[in-house]
Design a protein around this motif. Structure first.
Motif, PDB file in Angstrom:
ATOM      1  N   ILE A 214       0.830  -1.196   0.000  1.00 59.76           N
ATOM      2  CA  ILE A 214       0.000   0.000   0.000  1.00 59.76           C
ATOM      3  C   ILE A 214       0.871   1.255   0.000  1.00 59.76           C
ATOM      4  O   ILE A 214       0.458   2.315  -0.459  1.00 59.76           O
ATOM      5  N   VAL A 215       2.108   1.109   0.481  1.00 57.36           N
ATOM      6  CA  VAL A 215       3.023   2.249   0.519  1.00 57.36           C
ATOM      7  C   VAL A 215       3.407   2.714  -0.883  1.00 57.36           C
ATOM      8  O   VAL A 215       3.906   3.835  -1.057  1.00 57.36           O
ATOM      9  N   ALA A 216       3.161   1.895  -1.892  1.00 58.43           N
ATOM     10  CA  ALA A 216       3.484   2.291  -3.272  1.00 58.43           C
ATOM     11  C   ALA A 216       2.812   3.605  -3.648  1.00 58.43           C
ATOM     12  O   ALA A 216       3.352   4.395  -4.419  1.00 58.43           O
ATOM     13  N   GLU A 217       1.625   3.847  -3.082  1.00 59.92           N
ATOM     14  CA  GLU A 217       0.892   5.081  -3.369  1.00 59.92           C
ATOM     15  C   GLU A 217       1.544   6.291  -2.718  1.00 59.92           C
ATOM     16  O   GLU A 217       1.235   7.434  -3.089  1.00 59.92           O
ATOM     17  N   ARG A 218       2.423   6.050  -1.730  1.00 58.28           N
ATOM     18  CA  ARG A 218       3.029   7.140  -0.967  1.00 58.28           C
ATOM     19  C   ARG A 218       4.552   7.059  -0.978  1.00 58.28           C
ATOM     20  O   ARG A 218       5.210   7.524  -0.044  1.00 58.28           O
ATOM     21  N   LEU A 219       5.104   6.482  -2.017  1.00 57.83           N
ATOM     22  CA  LEU A 219       6.552   6.491  -2.155  1.00 57.83           C
ATOM     23  C   LEU A 219       7.030   7.905  -2.468  1.00 57.83           C
ATOM     24  O   LEU A 219       6.304   8.705  -3.061  1.00 57.83           O
ATOM     25  N   PRO A 220       8.270   8.236  -2.093  1.00 56.72           N
ATOM     26  CA  PRO A 220       8.821   9.536  -2.468  1.00 56.72           C
ATOM     27  C   PRO A 220       8.827   9.694  -3.987  1.00 56.72           C
ATOM     28  O   PRO A 220       8.791   8.723  -4.737  1.00 56.72           O
ATOM     29  N   LYS A 221       8.883  10.940  -4.432  1.00 54.62           N
ATOM     30  CA  LYS A 221       8.782  11.228  -5.859  1.00 54.62           C
ATOM     31  C   LYS A 221       9.831  10.476  -6.672  1.00 54.62           C
ATOM     32  O   LYS A 221       9.572  10.063  -7.803  1.00 54.62           O
ATOM     33  N   ALA A 222      11.019  10.274  -6.123  1.00 53.68           N
ATOM     34  CA  ALA A 222      12.082   9.593  -6.858  1.00 53.68           C
ATOM     35  C   ALA A 222      11.737   8.146  -7.173  1.00 53.68           C
ATOM     36  O   ALA A 222      12.363   7.529  -8.040  1.00 53.68           O
TER      37      ALA A 222
END
Length: 279
Positions: free
Chosen positions: A198-206
């Motif tokens: 679920i963290v894929a939606e909130r990964l850093p821009k890089a």
């Protein structure tokens, strides 16, 4: 972006949406409080870069860091002068003792961007920039890292990342004083967690556009999902036990997981940058 703008130049960057919420950055605050550099520095100055529409994240950051470093100072830096003016008004209420924050909180607010202009040319040991670069283009990220990192003290760290609106799904990258990424950390609320990815939606821009087959971060998140599913029987004891087992299995599979159980039980997982860097 130029490496170091002249003092008269306008702040570098663009105003973000300014979304701010109480306790939204609590997981990141806790992580920063545990960084050795904060405890070792002779000048514990920390910058909350792009603090948003309210003073609350800078005040919460000071409150949590002061528990481990009582002489810490936090300066909130925002590119929008109106947000800085509002934060300073809120700080007056703090000084008057009419809020839940300590009146003696060593917090101030300044107008600025990635160039991080500070009074008397001081340099921070930590710069926190959460939910700032999310609204930029991917190709702008390394320039922002490089510029901001020039403002750090020796052995200082820029911590840049993203979280959801209530701070339950978070990730960030530690960047060194040379502007080089060192590690990725994800931090998740484990109760009711279905899949770590679920963290894929909130990964850093890089990294947010790199969660696709063939990229390292996709492989890591896929392996973590598998390990989490296999550890499901341990969920009857606690989600923390299940998470620890999943992370241990991930490490056993060859993924170079950093740290140990004291961080894992918080729902955290850190990896060296090389393990997730775009291919």
């Amino acid at each position: 972006m130029s490496p170091r703008p002249p003092p008269a130049q306008r702040p570098i960057g663009q105003a973000t949406r300014g979304t701010t919420g109480t306790n939204r950055l609590r997981r990141n605050d806790r992580y920063l409080a545990g960084l050795p550099a904060l405890r070792r520095t002779g000048d514990p100055l920390v910058v909350d870069l792009g603090f948003g529409a309210s003073a609350v994240t800078a005040l919460e950051l000071w409150t949590r860091l002061a528990r481990v470093r009582p002489d810490v100072e936090v300066i909130g830096v925002e590119i929008d002068p109106e947000r800085v003016a509002r934060a300073r008004e809120q700080l007056v209420a703090v000084r008057d003792g009419t809020t839940s924050f300590a009146p003696e909180a060593r917090v101030a607010f300044e107008v600025g961007g990635f160039e991080v202009p500070l009074p008397d040319g001081r340099r921070p040991i930590l710069v926190r920039a959460m939910n700032v670069l999310r609204q930029y283009e991917e190709e702008q990220v390394t320039d922002a890292w490089a510029l901001t990192s020039t403002r750090l003290q020796a052995a200082g760290t820029l911590v840049e990342g993203t979280c959801d609106e209530i701070g339950r799904v978070c990730s960030w990258i530690d960047v060194d004083e040379a502007g080089k990424p060192m590690r990725l950390t994800i931090s998740l609320r484990l109760a009711d967690l279905e899949l770590p990815s679920i963290v894929a939606e909130r990964l850093p821009k890089a990294l947010i556009h790199r969660n696709v087959p063939g990229e390292r971060v996709h492989a890591v998140l896929s392996a973590l999902d598998t390990a989490w599913a296999r550890a499901a029987p341990l969920g009857v004891f606690s989600p923390q036990q299940r998470w620890i087992a999943a992370v241990e299995a991930l490490r056993a599979s060859g993924v170079p997981v950093l740290g140990g159980r004291s961080r894992w039980r918080l729902g955290e997982l850190s990896l060296p940058w090389a393990a997730v860097a775009p291919g």
